[in-house]
Design an enzyme around this catalytic site. Structure first.
Site, short mmCIF file in Angstrom:
data_model
loop_
_atom_site.label_atom_id
_atom_site.label_comp_id
_atom_site.label_asym_id
_atom_site.label_seq_id
_atom_site.Cartn_x
_atom_site.Cartn_y
_atom_site.Cartn_z
N SER A 1 -1.08 -22.70 0.79
CA SER A 1 -0.54 -23.16 -0.63
C SER A 1 1.49 -23.17 -0.87
O SER A 1 2.36 -23.96 -1.51
CB SER A 1 -0.05 -22.55 -2.24
OG SER A 1 0.07 -20.63 -2.28
N HIS B 1 -5.18 -26.89 -2.33
CA HIS B 1 -4.49 -27.89 -1.88
C HIS B 1 -5.06 -28.62 -0.34
O HIS B 1 -4.42 -29.30 0.30
CB HIS B 1 -3.30 -27.14 -0.81
CG HIS B 1 -2.64 -26.14 -2.69
ND1 HIS B 1 -2.04 -27.18 -3.28
CD2 HIS B 1 -2.89 -25.30 -2.55
CE1 HIS B 1 -1.43 -26.11 -3.97
NE2 HIS B 1 -1.81 -24.95 -3.69
N LYS C 1 -5.07 -30.67 -8.91
CA LYS C 1 -3.95 -30.90 -8.12
C LYS C 1 -4.14 -32.14 -7.61
O LYS C 1 -4.40 -32.80 -8.75
CB LYS C 1 -4.23 -30.17 -6.93
CG LYS C 1 -3.84 -28.73 -7.54
CD LYS C 1 -3.84 -27.73 -5.94
CE LYS C 1 -3.25 -26.60 -6.81
NZ LYS C 1 -4.79 -25.25 -7.72
#
Length: 386
Positions: free
Chosen positions: A177, A205, A237
């Site tokens: 990240s 991610h 996300k």
């Protein structure tokens, strides 16, 4: 002994490590309005630009009209609805696994998984740069914690060979990240099988951004269930909503339902949010142009940064770290961008190791080429880097 909180806060301020929140007055988008006025942001994890998508807004509103607002209870009491179940089935299909289980956050998912699978007789092997949620989950699991060098398969191999614990779990981010780089997943999967360990990947991610139809870093690496028995992904996300899921075998999911405390003892996500997430998942899969756009913007930014000789870390993902080194320099760079109407907060220790403070620049499908160029023009005038 009394708690002298003021002294601790003062020391944090003096070290340049004090964290402060900005108050936004407009929805998630590159251009936002804060208390300080309008700003162009490059710090959101809304990678596909879905957080403020009209279809998601409509699905959320329709879901609220059908289900109300709160779930009202945990999944195991009265909180598990047809909306939750449908989302779990769609998530499992999206990542090619038999089952998936919803959690309220990625943090809770990681804590729940490790707590359910490990005990004092087990060992967990964690990449040095793993996300804080994996680090904390390992500590809380009561298992012996072994930390291997970042992406260092040889170091991991040596530690696995020396470990006598029966149940062994290797945990890693798929995309790290703060650095934006990818874990060496094929090598980790091969090693885990060779050393009779399981591999768990936190793909917070990578899911939505990488792999065929956005299936994530594990799918991009061509790995399946036997290679990565435990896969975690987040919904807040790339999908632009909220929550997380764990995907795996029938036995894994049933084990988590029975033993994962952070699943059992918390209220279920709002069912309307599950409805909206189903829509986001379908957009992720059907609108591949969003990933193509992000990739094009990454290439444009990296080309411009190279021309400016900016100290970027190697990353082919939306996370583009610009390393300042000292905390003071990172803060100065962030303030410089803010003076140009651009928000990129300084990331400082302990979030990153000492001496590696940085600007974590993030590109999304919602950004325009002209906005990336504006960022590069502002970076060209950064305070001295020496």
């Amino acid at each position: 002994m009394s708690f002298d909180l003021d002294a601790g806060l003062a020391a944090r301020r003096a070290a340049g490590l004090y964290r402060q929140r900005r108050i936004a007055h407009t929805p998630q988008a590159p251009a936002r309005r804060f208390d300080e006025g309008g700003r162009l942001t490059f710090c959101s994890n809304d990678y596909l630009g879905l957080a403020n998508h009209p279809a998601l807004i409509e699905a959320l509103a329709d879901g609220a009209r059908r289900w109300g607002v709160g779930a009202g209870a945990s999944h195991l009491l009265a909180g598990h609805t047809a909306a939750h179940h449908a989302l779990e089935e769609e998530l499992a299909a999206a990542v090619g696994r038999p089952r998936a289980l919803l959690f309220s956050t990625g943090y809770m998912a990681n804590v729940g998984v490790l707590g359910a699978l490990l005990d004092r007789d087990a060992a967990v092997f964690s990449d040095r740069l793993n996300h804080a949620s994996l680090i904390d989950a390992a500590r809380l699991s009561r298992a012996a914690v072994r930390v291997y060098g970042h992406g260092d398969v040889a170091d991991l191999d040596a530690q696995l060979a020396a470990e006598s614990a029966g149940r062994r779990l290797v945990i890693t981010d798929g995309v790290f990240s703060m650095d934006g780089d990818l874990a060496p997943l094929p090598a980790l999967a091969w090693l885990a099988r060779r050393r009779d360990a399981w591999l768990m990947v936190d793909d917070a991610h990578g899911f939505g951004v990488l792999g065929p139809a956005g299936a994530g870093s594990v799918a991009q690496a061509g790995l399946g269930l036997d290679d990565v028995p435990v896969l975690m992904g987040t919904l807040g996300k790339a999908l632009g909503t909220f929550g997380a899921f764990v995907a795996g075998s029938e036995a894994l999911i049933e084990t988590l339902i029975q033993h994962a405390r952070s699943y059992i003892y918390t209220t279920a996500l709002p069912p309307a949010l599950a409805e909206a997430t189903c829509v986001a998942l379908r957009l992720m899969q059907s609108e591949g142009w969003r990933r193509d756009r992000v990739a094009a913007l990454i290439a444009r930014f990296r080309e411009g940064a190279a021309a400016l000789d900016l100290p970027l870390l190697e990353s082919a993902t939306p996370i583009q770290p610009l390393v300042a080194g000292s905390t003071e320099r990172a803060l100065a760079w962030s303030a410089h961008l803010d003076s140009h109407g651009i928000v990129v907060p300084a990331v400082r220790p302990p979030t990153v190791p000492d001496g590696t403070a940085r600007l974590r620049i993030v590109l999304t499908a919602a950004h325009e080429e002209a906005e990336v160029d504006r960022l590069l023009n502002s970076l060209a005038a950064l305070p001295p880097r020496a």
